[in-house]
Design a protein around this motif. Structure first.
Motif, PDB file in Angstrom:
ATOM      1  N   ALA A 227       0.829  -1.209   0.000  1.00  0.00           N
ATOM      2  CA  ALA A 227       0.000   0.000   0.000  1.00  0.00           C
ATOM      3  C   ALA A 227       0.863   1.259   0.000  1.00  0.00           C
ATOM      4  O   ALA A 227       0.544   2.244  -0.680  1.00  0.00           O
ATOM      5  CB  ALA A 227      -0.924  -0.011   1.214  1.00  0.00           C
ATOM      6  N   THR A 228       1.953   1.228   0.733  1.00  0.00           N
ATOM      7  CA  THR A 228       2.840   2.388   0.798  1.00  0.00           C
ATOM      8  C   THR A 228       3.456   2.671  -0.570  1.00  0.00           C
ATOM      9  O   THR A 228       3.540   3.825  -1.017  1.00  0.00           O
ATOM     10  CB  THR A 228       3.950   2.161   1.842  1.00  0.00           C
ATOM     11  OG1 THR A 228       3.347   2.002   3.132  1.00  0.00           O
ATOM     12  CG2 THR A 228       4.925   3.324   1.884  1.00  0.00           C
TER      13      THR A 228
ATOM     14  N   ASP B  83       4.624   8.576  -3.562  1.00  0.00           N
ATOM     15  CA  ASP B  83       5.637   8.630  -4.611  1.00  0.00           C
ATOM     16  C   ASP B  83       6.846   9.454  -4.191  1.00  0.00           C
ATOM     17  O   ASP B  83       7.574  10.016  -5.026  1.00  0.00           O
ATOM     18  CB  ASP B  83       5.047   9.217  -5.900  1.00  0.00           C
ATOM     19  CG  ASP B  83       4.579  10.657  -5.715  1.00  0.00           C
ATOM     20  OD1 ASP B  83       4.614  11.167  -4.563  1.00  0.00           O
ATOM     21  OD2 ASP B  83       4.187  11.285  -6.719  1.00  0.00           O
ATOM     22  N   ASP B  84       7.066   9.537  -2.871  1.00  0.00           N
ATOM     23  CA  ASP B  84       8.174  10.369  -2.373  1.00  0.00           C
ATOM     24  C   ASP B  84       9.313   9.537  -1.806  1.00  0.00           C
ATOM     25  O   ASP B  84      10.132  10.032  -1.027  1.00  0.00           O
ATOM     26  CB  ASP B  84       7.666  11.357  -1.318  1.00  0.00           C
ATOM     27  CG  ASP B  84       6.954  10.657  -0.160  1.00  0.00           C
ATOM     28  OD1 ASP B  84       6.873   9.408  -0.158  1.00  0.00           O
ATOM     29  OD2 ASP B  84       6.482  11.365   0.752  1.00  0.00           O
ATOM     30  N   GLY B  85       9.382   8.266  -2.170  1.00  0.00           N
ATOM     31  CA  GLY B  85      10.507   7.439  -1.765  1.00  0.00           C
ATOM     32  C   GLY B  85      10.324   6.658  -0.484  1.00  0.00           C
ATOM     33  O   GLY B  85      11.213   5.886  -0.094  1.00  0.00           O
ATOM     34  N   ARG B  86       9.186   6.793   0.169  1.00  0.00           N
ATOM     35  CA  ARG B  86       9.003   6.038   1.421  1.00  0.00           C
ATOM     36  C   ARG B  86       8.705   4.575   1.111  1.00  0.00           C
ATOM     37  O   ARG B  86       8.030   4.253   0.130  1.00  0.00           O
ATOM     38  CB  ARG B  86       7.940   6.676   2.302  1.00  0.00           C
ATOM     39  CG  ARG B  86       6.545   6.669   1.777  1.00  0.00           C
ATOM     40  CD  ARG B  86       5.607   7.428   2.721  1.00  0.00           C
ATOM     41  NE  ARG B  86       5.685   8.877   2.547  1.00  0.00           N
ATOM     42  CZ  ARG B  86       5.074   9.765   3.348  1.00  0.00           C
ATOM     43  NH1 ARG B  86       4.362   9.348   4.384  1.00  0.00           N
ATOM     44  NH2 ARG B  86       5.176  11.057   3.116  1.00  0.00           N
TER      45      ARG B  86
ATOM     46  N   LYS C 241       4.350  12.090  14.055  1.00  0.00           N
ATOM     47  CA  LYS C 241       2.998  11.558  14.269  1.00  0.00           C
ATOM     48  C   LYS C 241       2.114  11.745  13.031  1.00  0.00           C
ATOM     49  O   LYS C 241       1.392  10.825  12.621  1.00  0.00           O
ATOM     50  CB  LYS C 241       2.356  12.234  15.486  1.00  0.00           C
ATOM     51  CG  LYS C 241       2.981  11.856  16.812  1.00  0.00           C
ATOM     52  CD  LYS C 241       2.225  12.439  17.986  1.00  0.00           C
ATOM     53  CE  LYS C 241       2.373  13.931  18.065  1.00  0.00           C
ATOM     54  NZ  LYS C 241       1.702  14.510  19.255  1.00  0.00           N
ATOM     55  N   LYS C 242       2.188  12.905  12.439  1.00  0.00           N
ATOM     56  CA  LYS C 242       1.335  13.218  11.293  1.00  0.00           C
ATOM     57  C   LYS C 242       1.573  12.260  10.131  1.00  0.00           C
ATOM     58  O   LYS C 242       0.626  11.742   9.528  1.00  0.00           O
ATOM     59  CB  LYS C 242       1.602  14.656  10.851  1.00  0.00           C
ATOM     60  CG  LYS C 242       0.904  15.074   9.566  1.00  0.00           C
ATOM     61  CD  LYS C 242       1.347  16.462   9.133  1.00  0.00           C
ATOM     62  CE  LYS C 242       0.826  16.796   7.753  1.00  0.00           C
ATOM     63  NZ  LYS C 242       1.343  18.119   7.274  1.00  0.00           N
ATOM     64  N   GLU C 243       2.837  12.003   9.799  1.00  0.00           N
ATOM     65  CA  GLU C 243       3.148  11.192   8.627  1.00  0.00           C
ATOM     66  C   GLU C 243       2.759   9.728   8.803  1.00  0.00           C
ATOM     67  O   GLU C 243       2.286   9.088   7.857  1.00  0.00           O
ATOM     68  CB  GLU C 243       4.639  11.307   8.280  1.00  0.00           C
ATOM     69  CG  GLU C 243       5.068  12.680   7.795  1.00  0.00           C
ATOM     70  CD  GLU C 243       4.474  13.027   6.437  1.00  0.00           C
ATOM     71  OE1 GLU C 243       3.959  12.133   5.740  1.00  0.00           O
ATOM     72  OE2 GLU C 243       4.512  14.225   6.070  1.00  0.00           O
ATOM     73  N   ILE C 244       2.947   9.163   9.979  1.00  0.00           N
ATOM     74  CA  ILE C 244       2.616   7.748  10.144  1.00  0.00           C
ATOM     75  C   ILE C 244       1.098   7.561  10.194  1.00  0.00           C
ATOM     76  O   ILE C 244       0.570   6.541   9.714  1.00  0.00           O
ATOM     77  CB  ILE C 244       3.296   7.137  11.395  1.00  0.00           C
ATOM     78  CG1 ILE C 244       3.189   5.617  11.346  1.00  0.00           C
ATOM     79  CG2 ILE C 244       2.738   7.690  12.676  1.00  0.00           C
ATOM     80  CD1 ILE C 244       3.818   4.961  10.131  1.00  0.00           C
ATOM     81  N   VAL C 245       0.383   8.533  10.714  1.00  0.00           N
ATOM     82  CA  VAL C 245      -1.087   8.475  10.666  1.00  0.00           C
ATOM     83  C   VAL C 245      -1.552   8.467   9.205  1.00  0.00           C
ATOM     84  O   VAL C 245      -2.433   7.675   8.820  1.00  0.00           O
ATOM     85  CB  VAL C 245      -1.708   9.652  11.439  1.00  0.00           C
ATOM     86  CG1 VAL C 245      -3.198   9.793  11.103  1.00  0.00           C
ATOM     87  CG2 VAL C 245      -1.525   9.464  12.940  1.00  0.00           C
ATOM     88  N   ALA C 246      -0.954   9.311   8.382  1.00  0.00           N
ATOM     89  CA  ALA C 246      -1.309   9.356   6.966  1.00  0.00           C
ATOM     90  C   ALA C 246      -1.014   8.020   6.281  1.00  0.00           C
ATOM     91  O   ALA C 246      -1.801   7.552   5.439  1.00  0.00           O
ATOM     92  CB  ALA C 246      -0.551  10.484   6.271  1.00  0.00           C
ATOM     93  N   MET C 247       0.088   7.397   6.633  1.00  0.00           N
ATOM     94  CA  MET C 247       0.449   6.117   6.024  1.00  0.00           C
ATOM     95  C   MET C 247      -0.506   5.004   6.450  1.00  0.00           C
ATOM     96  O   MET C 247      -0.919   4.174   5.636  1.00  0.00           O
ATOM     97  CB  MET C 247       1.897   5.757   6.390  1.00  0.00           C
ATOM     98  CG  MET C 247       2.929   6.683   5.758  1.00  0.00           C
ATOM     99  SD  MET C 247       4.620   6.333   6.285  1.00  0.00           S
ATOM    100  CE  MET C 247       4.933   4.809   5.388  1.00  0.00           C
TER     101      MET C 247
ATOM    102  N   LYS D  34      -3.632   5.352   7.420  1.00  0.00           N
ATOM    103  CA  LYS D  34      -4.939   5.579   6.805  1.00  0.00           C
ATOM    104  C   LYS D  34      -4.920   5.230   5.319  1.00  0.00           C
ATOM    105  O   LYS D  34      -5.883   4.660   4.791  1.00  0.00           O
ATOM    106  CB  LYS D  34      -5.374   7.031   7.015  1.00  0.00           C
ATOM    107  CG  LYS D  34      -5.752   7.331   8.465  1.00  0.00           C
ATOM    108  CD  LYS D  34      -6.266   8.760   8.625  1.00  0.00           C
ATOM    109  CE  LYS D  34      -6.739   8.996  10.065  1.00  0.00           C
ATOM    110  NZ  LYS D  34      -7.225  10.398  10.268  1.00  0.00           N
ATOM    111  N   ALA D  35      -3.805   5.545   4.661  1.00  0.00           N
ATOM    112  CA  ALA D  35      -3.682   5.207   3.240  1.00  0.00           C
ATOM    113  C   ALA D  35      -3.689   3.700   3.027  1.00  0.00           C
ATOM    114  O   ALA D  35      -4.144   3.209   1.979  1.00  0.00           O
ATOM    115  CB  ALA D  35      -2.395   5.807   2.677  1.00  0.00           C
ATOM    116  N   ALA D  36      -3.205   2.958   4.023  1.00  0.00           N
ATOM    117  CA  ALA D  36      -3.192   1.498   3.928  1.00  0.00           C
ATOM    118  C   ALA D  36      -4.538   0.872   4.276  1.00  0.00           C
ATOM    119  O   ALA D  36      -4.705  -0.343   4.160  1.00  0.00           O
ATOM    120  CB  ALA D  36      -2.109   0.935   4.848  1.00  0.00           C
ATOM    121  N   GLY D  37      -5.502   1.683   4.716  1.00  0.00           N
ATOM    122  CA  GLY D  37      -6.830   1.185   5.034  1.00  0.00           C
ATOM    123  C   GLY D  37      -6.970   0.634   6.435  1.00  0.00           C
ATOM    124  O   GLY D  37      -7.963  -0.047   6.749  1.00  0.00           O
TER     125      GLY D  37
END
Length: 567
Positions: A193-194, A199-202, A469-475, A477-480
């Protein structure tokens, strides 16, 4: 022991760095005295809880009320100490220090030090990290670059056994890897999912960890990891790297090592005439006897803050403010890594899948911010990575409601639902006013001054913590994932247990303590190779870097010794 004996080298400390210094010096033929302030711990023989289970303890492994008082600082880290491993952590009542500002100093005073309880995550630095200070005008420049350390990373990884996956990333150089451990099904989904949503290399990869995974590899006296995940008790199989299972036995096999436990080194002796160190002063922890030992080369590997304390106490006419402290840099630029913040979530599905064993590792998300214009963030410099794991919880959720009979019995035999959790590890800038000093009033039971910590998170660190905290929450949620919750628990610097700085490496004695070979600029027969020499902190676990620099410095010292430079 004969205090009048002249050793070729003295190594102070037996942890990650001290074990490597002892091994390399002894294998180069130097008669080496290794001093450890804590008691002896012999591999396997002194791992009393290595096979215990939770039911072997009256409180299922939790500390008693009395022990919680003894380990009130060590317990700030939550996962340690517990009943099964408290003997590898210091008693805080017996080893106090001063907190002008909160500093969570987690310590292990015994032969092997924290190499017995470390997290074993092993990552290389890159030129991005070694050049960041100079590029951004922060603190001072490192006098080395990746090419200087790369061959020593090779040497260390091949010797200790690091499992991991090659990625080809500039920010996280690949190494000499054992076969990687496997991601589980939820982690594989997260990885997929990531890759699809960002598309920023993560990316997601298995952690790079100092565990032997190849059953066909040969490590003297060590075996392959058994997936017991009881590493912090001491591994009887030697599956993970520790000084006790690896470097100290290697040093002992040469016949060149003398090891003395219960020996607090509190001062390096300096000779004004020769302009060199001649030995160390020691207090026996059991008898309080005061001793001196002589050597041509001194390696300080006592752990970052302890080594800084020794240098501060090593005063002379030439160095009234501490050995090598011509710059007033000693004790400054104390750093750690961010810890105890990240996110948790629940994962639906995969109820027909489980995993085998207790994998002593998790997944890793390398740094992906502030690497170029596309990934630039406002409000802070540098970056962070994440460490985490997905697992199925236990049966307790099944009995939240009343149940009985056959249905209950069948239910408690099933694992619970899947969950995932991640912790952020972020870089800490080397601020000169984040410092440690010697207390003018408080002393320990041996009459030595306590360390006084004046270290805090500053604006750069506080802004980074928000983004972690913000970035891992986004990840998540993006993974469902469901019920995504960020978390941040109270903590201070130190709790990442990656404390470093205080005797930084640099080009000049005007602004640093040690040179590119880890030698004190003005006292070249004294080397500092634990975390004290760090000039910046990166965001990755630092132990592999300590080992690489220590191996490099010890081989440099051996060549200088044989060339008569320290006579």
């Amino acid at each position: 022991m004969n205090p009048e004996e002249q050793y070729d080298a003295i190594v102070v400390g037996t942890g990650i760095s001290g074990g490597w210094a002892a091994k390399e010096l002894c294998e180069n033929g130097l008669k080496t005295l290794v001093l450890e302030r804590g008691p002896m711990v012999k591999h396997i023989e002194d791992y009393p809880t290595m096979h215990d289970d939770p039911w072997d303890y009256p409180l299922k492994g939790e500390l008693s009320a009395e022990d919680k008082k003894k380990y009130h600082v060590q317990s700030r880290v939550n996962w340690a100490p517990k009943e099964d491993v408290k003997h590898f952590f210091v008693n805080d009542l017996e080893h106090p220090y001063v907190e002008t500002k909160r500093f969570d100093w987690i310590r292990g005073y015994q032969v092997g030090g924290r190499s017995l309880t470390w997290g074993r995550q092993s990552y290389r630095w890159s030129d991005i990290d070694f050049s960041a200070n100079k590029k951004e005008g922060v603190s001072i420049d490192w006098p080395v670059r990746y090419k200087d350390i790369s061959p020593w990373y090779d040497k260390v990884e091949e010797y200790i056994g690091v499992s991991g996956e090659a990625l080809g990333l500039d920010v996280l150089p690949d190494g000499k890897f054992q076969p990687p451990m496997d991601l589980n099904c939820v982690e594989e989904d997260f990885k997929k999912a990531t890759a699809e949503k960002f598309d920023d290399g993560r990316l997601i990869t298995i952690g790079r960890t100092a565990h032997i995974t190849d059953p066909n590899s040969t490590f003297e006296g060590r075996g392959v990891c058994q997936n017991r995940n009881r590493c912090w008790r001491g591994c009887p199989f030697g599956g993970y790297f520790s000084s006790n299972s690896s470097t100290l036995p290697a040093a002992e096999r040469t016949g060149n090592m003398t090891l003395r436990a219960n020996s607090i080194v509190h001062e390096v002796i300096y000779d004004d005439k020769t302009k060199k160190a001649t030995g160390v002063r020691v207090i026996d922890t059991e008898t309080h006897e005061k001793l001196e030992f002589k050597a041509k080369v001194i390696f300080l590997c006592a752990s970052a803050m302890a080594s800084v304390g020794i240098l501060m106490q090593s005063k002379s006419k030439r160095f009234p403010n501490g050995l090598g402290n011509d710059s007033d840099a000693l004790g400054r630029g104390i750093m750690d890594h961010h810890y105890k913040l990240g996110a948790r979530a629940k994962v639906e599905g995969h109820l027909d899948k489980y995993y085998k064993g207790r994998r002593a590792n998790g997944f890793y998300i390398p740094r992906f911010v502030n690497l170029d214009e596309k990934t630039k963030r406002e409000g802070y410099l540098r970056g962070f990575g994440y460490q985490g794991t997905a697992s199925r919880n236990d049966w307790s959720a099944s009995i939240a409601e009343m149940g009985y009979g056959k249905d209950l019995k069948e239910e408690v035999l099933k694992p619970g639902h899947w969950e995932i959790g991640v912790t952020g590890f972020g870089e800490f800038l080397p601020h000169d006013d984040n410092r440690v000093t010697l207390s003018a009033t408080e002393k320990d039971k041996w009459g030595l001054p306590q360390l006084d910590f004046d270290v805090e998170f500053k604006e750069n660190e506080l802004n980074m913590r928000k983004d972690i905290k913000k970035e891992i929450v986004a990840m998540f949620k993006a993974a469902g994932f469901k019920d995504v919750e960020p978390y941040e628990e109270p903590s201070g610097p130190g709790l990442g247990i990656h404390e470093m700085g205080g005797a930084r490496m640099g080009h000049s004695p005007r602004n640093s303590i040690v040179n590119k070979h880890n030698q004190i600029h003005s006292v070249p027969n004294v080397y500092v190779t634990d975390g004290a020499f760090m000039t910046s902190s990166n965001c990755v676990n630092p132990s592999l870097t300590y080992m690489a620099f220590t191996a490099r410095a010890a081989n440099h010292a051996a060549k200088e010794f044989k060339a008569g430079k320290f006579a």
